[in-house]
Write a protein that holds these residues in place. Sequence first.
Motif, PDB file in Angstrom:
ATOM      1  N   ALA A  50      -3.356  -0.524   0.254  1.00 59.32           N
ATOM      2  CA  ALA A  50      -2.570   0.395   1.136  1.00 59.32           C
ATOM      3  C   ALA A  50      -2.710   1.911   1.023  1.00 59.32           C
ATOM      4  N   ARG A 103       2.956   3.242  -1.092  1.00 62.05           N
ATOM      5  CA  ARG A 103       2.534   2.450  -0.152  1.00 62.05           C
ATOM      6  C   ARG A 103       2.111   1.113  -0.787  1.00 62.05           C
ATOM      7  N   ASN A 104       1.235   1.246  -1.944  1.00 68.37           N
ATOM      8  CA  ASN A 104       0.611   0.014  -2.664  1.00 68.37           C
ATOM      9  C   ASN A 104       1.718  -0.725  -3.375  1.00 68.37           C
ATOM     10  N   LEU A 111       2.761  -2.970  -0.790  1.00 67.70           N
ATOM     11  CA  LEU A 111       2.037  -4.163  -0.717  1.00 67.70           C
ATOM     12  C   LEU A 111       2.039  -5.045  -2.027  1.00 67.70           C
ATOM     13  N   PRO A 115      -4.021   5.238   4.729  1.00 75.58           N
ATOM     14  CA  PRO A 115      -4.300   4.516   5.783  1.00 75.58           C
ATOM     15  C   PRO A 115      -5.108   5.256   6.964  1.00 75.58           C
ATOM     16  N   TYR A 154      -0.860  -2.522   6.924  1.00 75.42           N
ATOM     17  CA  TYR A 154      -1.025  -1.428   6.059  1.00 75.42           C
ATOM     18  C   TYR A 154      -2.066  -0.318   6.308  1.00 75.42           C
TER      19      TYR A 154
END
Length: 137
Positions: A51, A67-68, A71, A54, A118
Amino acid sequence: MDKELLDNYKNTDYWFAVGEKTITLTIGQKNNAFDRLCERTGHTTGTFITAFNPQSQLLTKSENESRNKQLATHLEQIADVCCFSGEGQDREKQWPPEASFMVLGLSQKTAIDLAQEYQQNALVWIEYQQAAVLIDV
């Protein structure tokens, strides 16, 4: 995706840890260690996904980690998959490594849907006894 970006993705090592061993995928090549992992887990497909960053827009470390983590939580909710942590790192080290996941057992459609969710440009797809390929999403 433009040719330069595509070339950058193709010139990246995609590695993940399985216990104390590391498996590195290279676009366009088969991987015997991946095949043995499939035989042990009963899966026939794998996708390498992140992720991070982006649309190839560099984010801060904390933004990427957040973000990860989202995910990872998403992947934990999917039944019948195996996940391993890893990183993607371009061979010339022009881009910071991206924490990633190797996910065994996803359909290609689900993998593409996740990559799109993502906001990724591409993902690495590999099937048992096949070469790893880059899929432009």
